[in-house]
Design a protein around this motif. Structure first.
Motif, PDB file in Angstrom:
ATOM      1  N   VAL A 154     -39.228  15.057   2.512  1.00 16.44           N
ATOM      2  CA  VAL A 154     -38.116  14.202   2.087  1.00 16.44           C
ATOM      3  C   VAL A 154     -36.996  15.046   1.484  1.00 16.44           C
ATOM      4  CG1 VAL A 154     -37.428  12.338   0.521  1.00 16.44           C
ATOM      5  CG2 VAL A 154     -39.612  12.203   1.726  1.00 16.44           C
ATOM      6  N   TYR A 155     -37.374  16.072   0.722  1.00 15.66           N
ATOM      7  CA  TYR A 155     -36.369  16.948   0.094  1.00 15.66           C
ATOM      8  C   TYR A 155     -35.597  17.739   1.141  1.00 15.66           C
ATOM      9  CZ  TYR A 155     -34.296  20.274  -3.159  1.00 15.66           C
ATOM     10  OH  TYR A 155     -33.402  21.026  -3.887  1.00 15.66           O
ATOM     11  N   ILE A 156     -36.316  18.296   2.126  1.00 21.06           N
ATOM     12  CA  ILE A 156     -35.653  19.047   3.200  1.00 21.06           C
ATOM     13  C   ILE A 156     -34.729  18.125   3.995  1.00 21.06           C
ATOM     14  CG2 ILE A 156     -36.044  20.267   5.379  1.00 21.06           C
ATOM     15  CD1 ILE A 156     -38.584  21.421   4.163  1.00 21.06           C
ATOM     16  N   MET A 157     -35.195  16.911   4.279  1.00 24.87           N
ATOM     17  CA  MET A 157     -34.379  15.933   4.981  1.00 24.87           C
ATOM     18  C   MET A 157     -33.055  15.696   4.253  1.00 24.87           C
ATOM     19  SD  MET A 157     -35.397  12.006   6.015  1.00 24.87           S
ATOM     20  CE  MET A 157     -37.132  12.447   6.012  1.00 24.87           C
ATOM     21  N   ASP A 158     -33.096  15.805   2.940  1.00 22.22           N
ATOM     22  CA  ASP A 158     -31.935  15.488   2.114  1.00 22.22           C
ATOM     23  C   ASP A 158     -30.940  16.646   2.025  1.00 22.22           C
ATOM     24  OD1 ASP A 158     -30.580  13.761   0.021  1.00 22.22           O
ATOM     25  OD2 ASP A 158     -31.031  15.546  -1.167  1.00 22.22           O
ATOM     26  N   ILE A 159     -31.447  17.881   1.928  1.00 25.86           N
ATOM     27  CA  ILE A 159     -30.549  18.988   1.566  1.00 25.86           C
ATOM     28  C   ILE A 159     -30.060  19.821   2.753  1.00 25.86           C
ATOM     29  CG2 ILE A 159     -31.614  19.187  -0.714  1.00 25.86           C
ATOM     30  CD1 ILE A 159     -32.973  21.768   0.340  1.00 25.86           C
ATOM     31  N   ILE A 160     -30.764  19.797   3.901  1.00 29.54           N
ATOM     32  CA  ILE A 160     -30.424  20.713   4.989  1.00 29.54           C
ATOM     33  C   ILE A 160     -29.099  20.354   5.658  1.00 29.54           C
ATOM     34  CG2 ILE A 160     -31.107  21.511   7.277  1.00 29.54           C
ATOM     35  CD1 ILE A 160     -32.547  22.870   4.965  1.00 29.54           C
ATOM     36  N   GLY A 161     -28.867  19.064   5.895  1.00 29.78           N
ATOM     37  CA  GLY A 161     -27.616  18.658   6.514  1.00 29.78           C
ATOM     38  C   GLY A 161     -27.572  18.844   8.010  1.00 29.78           C
ATOM     39  N   ASN A 162     -28.737  18.977   8.640  1.00 24.87           N
ATOM     40  CA  ASN A 162     -28.821  19.086  10.093  1.00 24.87           C
ATOM     41  C   ASN A 162     -29.626  17.905  10.613  1.00 24.87           C
ATOM     42  OD1 ASN A 162     -30.382  19.970  12.657  1.00 24.87           O
ATOM     43  ND2 ASN A 162     -28.736  21.479  12.513  1.00 24.87           N
ATOM     44  N   ILE A 163     -29.052  17.176  11.574  1.00 23.64           N
ATOM     45  CA  ILE A 163     -29.687  15.933  12.015  1.00 23.64           C
ATOM     46  C   ILE A 163     -31.029  16.187  12.682  1.00 23.64           C
ATOM     47  CG2 ILE A 163     -28.524  15.895  14.248  1.00 23.64           C
ATOM     48  CD1 ILE A 163     -29.396  12.882  11.981  1.00 23.64           C
ATOM     49  N   TRP A 164     -31.168  17.315  13.395  1.00 26.29           N
ATOM     50  CA  TRP A 164     -32.430  17.591  14.072  1.00 26.29           C
ATOM     51  C   TRP A 164     -33.525  17.942  13.076  1.00 26.29           C
ATOM     52  CZ3 TRP A 164     -32.802  15.807  18.704  1.00 26.29           C
ATOM     53  CH2 TRP A 164     -31.657  15.692  19.498  1.00 26.29           C
ATOM     54  N   VAL A 165     -33.152  18.607  12.011  1.00 24.59           N
ATOM     55  CA  VAL A 165     -34.124  18.874  10.934  1.00 24.59           C
ATOM     56  C   VAL A 165     -34.517  17.561  10.261  1.00 24.59           C
ATOM     57  CG1 VAL A 165     -34.473  20.024   8.711  1.00 24.59           C
ATOM     58  CG2 VAL A 165     -33.275  21.218  10.552  1.00 24.59           C
ATOM     59  N   CYS A 166     -33.527  16.694  10.065  1.00 28.74           N
ATOM     60  CA  CYS A 166     -33.820  15.372   9.486  1.00 28.74           C
ATOM     61  C   CYS A 166     -34.808  14.607  10.355  1.00 28.74           C
ATOM     62  CB  CYS A 166     -32.532  14.566   9.342  1.00 28.74           C
ATOM     63  SG  CYS A 166     -31.459  15.104   8.011  1.00 28.74           S
ATOM     64  N   TYR A 167     -34.562  14.635  11.664  1.00 28.98           N
ATOM     65  CA  TYR A 167     -35.453  13.941  12.582  1.00 28.98           C
ATOM     66  C   TYR A 167     -36.870  14.514  12.508  1.00 28.98           C
ATOM     67  CZ  TYR A 167     -31.549  11.574  14.982  1.00 28.98           C
ATOM     68  OH  TYR A 167     -30.478  10.766  15.303  1.00 28.98           O
ATOM     69  N   ALA A 168     -36.983  15.837  12.525  1.00 34.90           N
ATOM     70  CA  ALA A 168     -38.310  16.478  12.496  1.00 34.90           C
ATOM     71  C   ALA A 168     -39.042  16.161  11.205  1.00 34.90           C
ATOM     72  CB  ALA A 168     -38.156  17.996  12.665  1.00 34.90           C
ATOM     73  N   MET A 169     -38.333  16.216  10.080  1.00 27.98           N
ATOM     74  CA  MET A 169     -38.974  15.934   8.793  1.00 27.98           C
ATOM     75  C   MET A 169     -39.381  14.466   8.692  1.00 27.98           C
ATOM     76  SD  MET A 169     -39.263  18.729   7.146  1.00 27.98           S
ATOM     77  CE  MET A 169     -39.589  19.431   8.753  1.00 27.98           C
ATOM     78  N   TYR A 170     -38.582  13.595   9.290  1.00 29.29           N
ATOM     79  CA  TYR A 170     -38.916  12.173   9.274  1.00 29.29           C
ATOM     80  C   TYR A 170     -40.184  11.901  10.086  1.00 29.29           C
ATOM     81  CZ  TYR A 170     -38.380   7.111   9.841  1.00 29.29           C
ATOM     82  OH  TYR A 170     -38.600   5.748   9.847  1.00 29.29           O
ATOM     83  N   VAL A 171     -40.286  12.538  11.251  1.00 25.01           N
ATOM     84  CA  VAL A 171     -41.490  12.384  12.076  1.00 25.01           C
ATOM     85  C   VAL A 171     -42.712  12.887  11.318  1.00 25.01           C
ATOM     86  CG1 VAL A 171     -42.660  13.199  14.162  1.00 25.01           C
ATOM     87  CG2 VAL A 171     -40.272  12.469  14.282  1.00 25.01           C
ATOM     88  N   LEU A 172     -42.588  14.051  10.669  1.00 21.37           N
ATOM     89  CA  LEU A 172     -43.707  14.597   9.886  1.00 21.37           C
ATOM     90  C   LEU A 172     -44.046  13.689   8.717  1.00 21.37           C
ATOM     91  CD1 LEU A 172     -45.671  16.924   9.433  1.00 21.37           C
ATOM     92  CD2 LEU A 172     -43.876  18.093   8.122  1.00 21.37           C
ATOM     93  N   PHE A 173     -43.025  13.176   8.055  1.00 23.91           N
ATOM     94  CA  PHE A 173     -43.218  12.266   6.916  1.00 23.91           C
ATOM     95  C   PHE A 173     -44.010  11.027   7.332  1.00 23.91           C
ATOM     96  CE2 PHE A 173     -41.491   8.286   5.146  1.00 23.91           C
ATOM     97  CZ  PHE A 173     -41.878   8.406   3.816  1.00 23.91           C
ATOM     98  N   ARG A 174     -43.575  10.380   8.394  1.00 22.01           N
ATOM     99  CA  ARG A 174     -44.250   9.160   8.832  1.00 22.01           C
ATOM    100  C   ARG A 174     -45.663   9.435   9.344  1.00 22.01           C
ATOM    101  NH1 ARG A 174     -41.671   4.742  12.439  1.00 22.01           N
ATOM    102  NH2 ARG A 174     -43.501   3.690  11.610  1.00 22.01           N
ATOM    103  N   THR A 175     -45.824  10.551  10.032  1.00 22.33           N
ATOM    104  CA  THR A 175     -47.151  10.886  10.564  1.00 22.33           C
ATOM    105  C   THR A 175     -48.156  11.078   9.444  1.00 22.33           C
ATOM    106  OG1 THR A 175     -46.160  11.956  12.506  1.00 22.33           O
ATOM    107  CG2 THR A 175     -48.438  12.520  11.986  1.00 22.33           C
ATOM    108  N   ILE A 176     -47.763  11.831   8.420  1.00 22.26           N
ATOM    109  CA  ILE A 176     -48.670  12.075   7.289  1.00 22.26           C
ATOM    110  C   ILE A 176     -48.985  10.773   6.576  1.00 22.26           C
ATOM    111  CG2 ILE A 176     -48.898  13.202   5.048  1.00 22.26           C
ATOM    112  CD1 ILE A 176     -47.224  15.495   6.151  1.00 22.26           C
TER     113      ILE A 176
END
Length: 271
Positions: A154-176
């Motif tokens: 969630v923190y990486i999703m917030d600070i990176i500012g790259n949509i593809w990183v946001c997407y990847a972190m969101y997928v990992l977040f929901r999977t876990i």
């Protein structure tokens, strides 16, 4: 007239029949007159208080009995706390993505990401079922570990500012989360009688929604802090970090206590 099985009429008739009989309560209209009969010696007020008090006493007794189990209590606490945070993240992730990559200037794949995360979560849960872990011993420490991973995503999703990183972190977040909530559901059900399923899962869900409402009012709503979307996600990351810390402390205490008990058992037998 027989309804052909291949048409839409057959399932419609089956569902209507099921709904009719599921809601059919033939004795209910006669219950109160029966209890108010001359041989029962009850007034209408007595019958309604008596019934309500009996229900409340039974619910309270079942509630205390269910949550007296440490294992069930731990998994229920994680369920309520994490579900609150999970709902906040998925409810406001679209707003975060819009800030990171406005839909008016770039292609968006929000729907595809939702679909991938759901599918990956289902597949991973299926695979996890084949992994043998002593959840009674290591469950709380694993909850602490994965809650920390969720906080990081969630923190990486917030600070990176790259949509593809946001997407990847969101997928990992929901999977876990899907993995852990499935395990939590199983662990809670395994420590319950079937009659108490509705009570415990209902209480856990109610607490989660109550916490989510409180968090929304404080963090998001204009009547509270009314924070911007990036600050909100920092708070959500910190929230999961706090959950991780709680279960780390509880898990370490539980493991140490189990080790001391095992070490002390032979001595007590010899004594």
């Amino acid at each position: 007239m027989l309804v052909p099985r291949g048409s839409w009429l057959f399932p419609t008739c089956v569902l209507c029949t099921y709904g009719f009989f599921a809601n059919l309560r033939p004795s209910e209209p006669f219950l109160t007159p029966y209890l108010l009969g001359p041989d029962k010696n009850l007034s209408e007020r007595q019958e309604t208080s008596t019934s309500l008090n009996n229900v409340l006493r039974t619910l309270w007794k079942d509630f205390l009995h269910c949550y007296s189990s440490r294992t069930l209590l731990c998994w229920s606490v994680w369920w309520a706390l994490s579900t609150c945070g999970y709902f906040q993240v998925i409810n406001y992730s679209q707003g975060l993505w819009e800030k990171v990559a406005p839909s008016s200037h770039s292609d968006i794949y929000n729907g595809s990401v939702e679909a991938v995360s759901t599918l990956l979560g289902a597949v991973t849960v299926f695979v996890i079922g084949y992994i043998k872990i002593s959840w009674s011993t290591w469950g709380e420490l694993l909850l602490a570990l994965f809650s920390l991973v969720i906080a990081i995503t969630v923190y990486i999703m917030d600070i990176i500012g790259n949509i593809w990183v946001c997407y990847a972190m969101y997928v990992l977040f929901r999977t876990i989360y899907v993995i852990l909530i499935t395990i939590a559901t199983f662990q809670i059900a395994a420590n319950l009688n079937m009659e108490c399923y509705a009570l415990v899962f209902g209480v856990n869900t109610f607490i989660a929604l109550a916490l989510q409402t409180l968090m929304t009012v404080i963090v998001v709503d204009a009547s509270g802090l009314g924070l911007d979307i990036f600050t909100q996600f920092k708070i959500y990351a910190g929230y999961f970090a706090i959950i991780s810390f709680i279960f780390l402390v509880s898990g370490l205490f539980h493991v140490v206590k189990n080790c001391q008990r095992k070490r002390g058992t032979p001595e007590s037998v010899e004594t």
